[in-house]
Enzyme design. Structure first.
Site, PDB file in Angstrom:
ATOM      1  CE  LYS A 112      35.924   2.049 112.419  1.00 44.10           C
ATOM      2  NZ  LYS A 112      34.741   1.459 111.804  1.00 44.10           N
ATOM      3  CE  LYS A 192      37.467  -8.597 116.425  1.00 37.16           C
ATOM      4  NZ  LYS A 192      36.409  -7.654 116.699  1.00 37.16           N
ATOM      5  CE  LYS A 195      37.192 -11.251 104.018  1.00 39.11           C
ATOM      6  NZ  LYS A 195      35.864 -11.115 103.489  1.00 39.11           N
TER       7      LYS A 195
END
Ligand code: SF4
Length: 331
Positions: A112, A192, A195
């Site tokens: 990240k 994976k 959303k």
């Protein structure tokens, strides 16, 4: 009896990926481990950019779908992390015993932070808070997916460091309870289910919405014509059959696929039936909660009261161990 703790991000209503990968298992574990502690980890959801109104709606959506999915407030404590401020108090104490290098090596932090210009310190400290989440309840076992084992290792390490530094045997070393269903891939078959990638099926979607998503879903790319035999093990639809269809149906699917006995659309129709059978009662429970939203608040309030009782007792003992308990007049 081992105490179980697990947390989930407030990402709004559940999709079948987080249902199969975690929450379905939670509903089984609450039967075998009374007093299981399930937490919507909303402090964790504010380490990146976010909109407070959206976060509020997502916290609600997650709480409602967990109850609809079968988390039973009579058997398990379900609550919002931010309703139990002791999570952050213990987290601060843990920051004082956690080496910076251990945090910088965490895969999730490296992934990240590499895309950010300015890295919030909270992103680095995230696993410390995660250790506090677990150890605050002195949990022995944590149901996790394979990708979360590294974070649990940090919690185990934190427990060892705390006990060694203060010469106590206070915190247990929580063990991973690996979730039986392996990671669920998205309908695109590439990544994976998530959303943000738009490759999910929502747990509360209608039968028709589910079918509209299954129809174009990726199958074995080598099966170009109906007469081409397929390879069920490489097909995501087959993995979903394993989760939603009865064992004899799964074997039938395997045989029909390998012998080109049917086409992928036939296969998806059978999967759709299995999904509708399992998901309809969940959708009905969600509708009942929409009609009586106070039940969501009551469940969260009761879960938070139980969690706070446990958390306050842990912090009373931790403050005593680390020398931050109440002062008395010198003798
Ligand atoms: Fe996948 Fe079913 Fe098609 Fe086989 S028949 S490739 S399992 S969708």
């Amino acid at each position: 009896m081992a105490r179980i703790f697990s947390g989930i991000q407030p990402s709004g209503e559940l999709h079948i990926g987080n249902y199969l990968g975690a929450v379905k298992n939670w509903t089984h574990l609450q039967e075998t481990h009374p007093g299981a502690i399930y937490c919507v980890v909303d402090y964790h959801a504010i380490t990146g950019a976010y909109d407070p109104a959206v976060l509020r709606a997502r916290r609600w959506g997650m709480a409602k779908s967990l109850l609809a999915a079968g988390i039973d407030p009579a058997k398990a404590s379900l609550f919002m992390q931010s309703d139990v401020p002791e999570h952050t108090e213990l987290s601060w104490i843990f920051t004082t015993i956690t080496p910076l290098g251990d945090l910088e090596r965490q895969t999730q932090f490296k992934d990240k932070s590499s895309k950010m210009e300015s890295i919030p310190a909270g992103l680095l400290m995230y696993p410390v808070l995660q250790s506090a989440d677990i150890l605050l309840y002195r949990a022995d076992s944590v149901p996790v997916g394979e990708d979360q084992v590294q974070h649990l290792e940090l919690a185990r390490d934190t427990s060892r460091k705390f006990n060694a530094k203060f010469g106590v045997e206070y915190f247990p070393e929580p063990k991973p309870l690996l979730t039986p269903t392996r990671r669920i891939m998205g309908l695109d078959g590439n990544a994976k289910m998530s959303k943000s990638l738009g490759n999910t099926v929502g747990l509360l979607e209608s039968d028709e919405e589910i079918w509209q998503k299954l129809r174009p879903a990726m199958t074995d790319p080598q099966r170009v014509r109906k007469s081409d035999p397929g390879r069920p093990e490489v097909c995501n639809i087959f993995q979903l059959h394993k989760a939603f269809s009865a064992e004899p149906t799964v074997e039938h699917v395997r045989q029909q696929c390998e012998t080109a006995g049917w086409g992928c659309m036939d296969c998806k129709k059978v999967l759709h039936e299995g999904m509708v059978q399992e998901l309809t009662p969940i959708r009905r429970r969600a509708e009942a909660l929409d009609a009586e939203p106070q039940r969501v608040l009551d469940a969260l309030a009761s879960g938070a009261a139980t969690a706070r009782g446990l958390a306050q007792e842990t912090m009373r003992q931790v403050r005593e161990i680390v020398g931050l308990d109440g002062l008395s007049l010198p003798a």
